[in-house]
Design an enzyme around this catalytic site. Structure first.
Site, PDB file in Angstrom:
ATOM      1  N   THR A 225       0.821  -1.207   0.000  1.00  0.00           N
ATOM      2  CA  THR A 225       0.000   0.000   0.000  1.00  0.00           C
ATOM      3  C   THR A 225       0.853   1.254   0.000  1.00  0.00           C
ATOM      4  O   THR A 225       2.005   1.246   0.475  1.00  0.00           O
ATOM      5  CB  THR A 225      -0.911   0.015   1.245  1.00  0.00           C
ATOM      6  OG1 THR A 225      -1.598   1.267   1.341  1.00  0.00           O
ATOM      7  CG2 THR A 225      -0.089  -0.171   2.523  1.00  0.00           C
ATOM      8  N   ASP A 226       0.286   2.350  -0.488  1.00  0.00           N
ATOM      9  CA  ASP A 226       0.985   3.634  -0.416  1.00  0.00           C
ATOM     10  C   ASP A 226       0.995   4.204   0.997  1.00  0.00           C
ATOM     11  O   ASP A 226       1.753   5.143   1.290  1.00  0.00           O
ATOM     12  CB  ASP A 226       0.360   4.641  -1.389  1.00  0.00           C
ATOM     13  CG  ASP A 226      -1.109   4.954  -1.099  1.00  0.00           C
ATOM     14  OD1 ASP A 226      -1.705   4.336  -0.204  1.00  0.00           O
ATOM     15  OD2 ASP A 226      -1.668   5.827  -1.805  1.00  0.00           O
ATOM     16  N   GLU A 227       0.197   3.644   1.897  1.00  0.00           N
ATOM     17  CA  GLU A 227       0.128   4.193   3.256  1.00  0.00           C
ATOM     18  C   GLU A 227       1.431   4.012   4.028  1.00  0.00           C
ATOM     19  O   GLU A 227       1.637   4.664   5.053  1.00  0.00           O
ATOM     20  CB  GLU A 227      -1.057   3.593   4.006  1.00  0.00           C
ATOM     21  CG  GLU A 227      -2.392   3.968   3.394  1.00  0.00           C
ATOM     22  CD  GLU A 227      -3.577   3.665   4.289  1.00  0.00           C
ATOM     23  OE1 GLU A 227      -3.471   3.838   5.512  1.00  0.00           O
ATOM     24  OE2 GLU A 227      -4.619   3.247   3.743  1.00  0.00           O
TER      25      GLU A 227
ATOM     26  N   TYR B 126      -2.055  -0.204  10.895  1.00  0.00           N
ATOM     27  CA  TYR B 126      -2.137  -0.898   9.603  1.00  0.00           C
ATOM     28  C   TYR B 126      -0.925  -0.568   8.734  1.00  0.00           C
ATOM     29  O   TYR B 126      -0.240  -1.464   8.231  1.00  0.00           O
ATOM     30  CB  TYR B 126      -3.422  -0.511   8.872  1.00  0.00           C
ATOM     31  CG  TYR B 126      -3.382  -0.823   7.393  1.00  0.00           C
ATOM     32  CD1 TYR B 126      -3.211  -2.128   6.939  1.00  0.00           C
ATOM     33  CD2 TYR B 126      -3.485   0.199   6.440  1.00  0.00           C
ATOM     34  CE1 TYR B 126      -3.150  -2.414   5.585  1.00  0.00           C
ATOM     35  CE2 TYR B 126      -3.433  -0.088   5.088  1.00  0.00           C
ATOM     36  CZ  TYR B 126      -3.258  -1.391   4.659  1.00  0.00           C
ATOM     37  OH  TYR B 126      -3.194  -1.674   3.323  1.00  0.00           O
TER      38      TYR B 126
ATOM     39  N   LYS C 145       2.157  -3.070   7.395  1.00  0.00           N
ATOM     40  CA  LYS C 145       2.486  -3.287   5.983  1.00  0.00           C
ATOM     41  C   LYS C 145       3.919  -2.839   5.676  1.00  0.00           C
ATOM     42  O   LYS C 145       4.616  -3.476   4.877  1.00  0.00           O
ATOM     43  CB  LYS C 145       1.498  -2.544   5.081  1.00  0.00           C
ATOM     44  CG  LYS C 145       0.099  -3.150   5.067  1.00  0.00           C
ATOM     45  CD  LYS C 145       0.068  -4.572   4.521  1.00  0.00           C
ATOM     46  CE  LYS C 145       0.284  -4.617   3.029  1.00  0.00           C
ATOM     47  NZ  LYS C 145       0.125  -6.007   2.490  1.00  0.00           N
TER      48      LYS C 145
END
Length: 354
Positions: free
Chosen positions: A132-134, A158, A162
């Site tokens: 993810t870009d998060e 989260y 990741k």
């Protein structure tokens, strides 16, 4: 054969459906079937021998090793993850267990399998980790978009889980030589998305006459990626990506959350006007307290993927969101089964048993 983890979830099920629509190479699908795993997503694969489903945990290294040895896949595509930020704030332990420990166990099983392959098979094997870009944190209004060189700065449990899994994948390649690929994508939307996420939640609440909750001022910015475009990018990365590399996948569609919700309301007004009132679905918008630590802006630079592998998104936000609203209106029973919990009964024959 390819081995997919988390293939009953939103992106994983779209990937499998597209994969089998485009070719005949079988898919082994391992999914734990947590609350977000829904075998009804794969209903069209009923009795299809190309889809082999196993219910199980990626953290069960013995099970994964057994499946690898039995089916001898040429690639592993890793979607399985806990992915909802709000849930990570309430129960971060689940995210540590699945996203970090589960990915580590999967890597260990894959590495042992890969090391025993014959030379040609060994060089051809790929482990594609979908992230993810998060992991990159948040951006200011004028900051350049995330690139593959952006420093990691995760701001939620989260995102941190990741980020840790990304680092494990990187380390496994650089230490042991496992031919890994990592993709970091922006916000996905489209068919089969579990209705805790923004777009399907707003559609479901609008149709049910419920409030449309908007965090804070609704000015948070996200880059929106249609799930079909994401799946096409993953196929390209799997086929031609360079082992050890990271590829950002973005939709080139930065939108404020409130503008996304306004767009959804306008599409619903046109397709299915409110029966009880002439008012727009916009009248159901309700501002609520912001999420703790809410990232303000994400933007993804997918230039590397375009330059090296020739991928560009096929959908604009306008075309993708129209497709999405149309799909949810045509599949209201799918959403109703989630709301009632009936989807947890599963679909016993959503493909052959492995």
């Amino acid at each position: 054969m390819i081995f997919v983890t988390g293939g009953a979830g939103f992106i994983g099920s779209n990937f499998i459906l597209d994969w089998l629509a485009l070719g005949d190479e079988p898919v082994l699908n391992l999914d734990k079937l947590t609350y977000a795993g829904n075998l009804n997503n794969l209903a069209r694969l009923k009795d299809d021998p190309r889809h082999l489903f196993v219910q199980g945990n990626i953290g069960n290294r013995a099970l994964v090793a057994q499946l690898l040895e039995r089916h001898r896949p040429r690639a592993l595509v890793h979607f399985a993850a806990e992915s909802h930020v709000d849930r990570s704030i309430d129960a971060p332990g689940d995210f540590i267990a699945t996203n970090i420990n589960g990915t580590f166990a999967l890597l260990e099983a894959a590495r042992a399998y890969w090391q025993d392959l014959a030379s040609a098979q060994k060089s051809a094997f790929r482990f594609l980790h979908v992230s993810t870009d998060e992991v990159y944190g948040t951006l200011g209004p004028g900051d350049p978009a995330f690139t593959e060189r952006t420093a990691y700065a995760p701001n939620s449990p989260y995102a941190a889980s990741k980020a840790a899994s990304d680092h494990l994948v990187r380390a496994c390649h650089h230490t042991y030589g496992l031919p890994t690929l990592t993709s970091n994508c922006s916000n996905n939307y489209g068919p089969y998305q579990f209705p805790e996420k923004l777009i399907p939640l707003m559609i479901a609440n609008a149709l049910a006459g419920k409030p449309l909750p908007v965090y804070g001022d609704g000015q948070q910015v996200r880059d929106w990626l249609y799930v079909g475009d994401h799946c096409a990018a993953l196929r390209r990365i799997l086929a031609s990506g360079r082992p050890g590399e990271v590829y950002n996948v973005g939709g080139c569609n930065e939108m404020k959350n409130i503008d996304v919700i306004h767009t959804l309301c306008d599409l619903l007004d046109a397709a299915l006007p409110r029966a009880a009132s002439a008012a727009s679905y916009r009248s159901q918008i309700a501002y609520v307290a912001d999420r703790p630590g809410h990232d303000r802006r994400y933007a993804v630079d997918a230039g590397k993927l375009r330059r090296e592998l020739g991928w560009v998104p096929a959908e604009t936000f306008g075309s993708g969101i129209a497709n999405t609203v149309r799909w949810y209106l045509e599949h209201r029973q799918w959403a109703a089964d989630i709301a009632s919990g009936a989807y947890r009964n599963g679909l016993a024959d959503a493909g052959a048993a492995a």
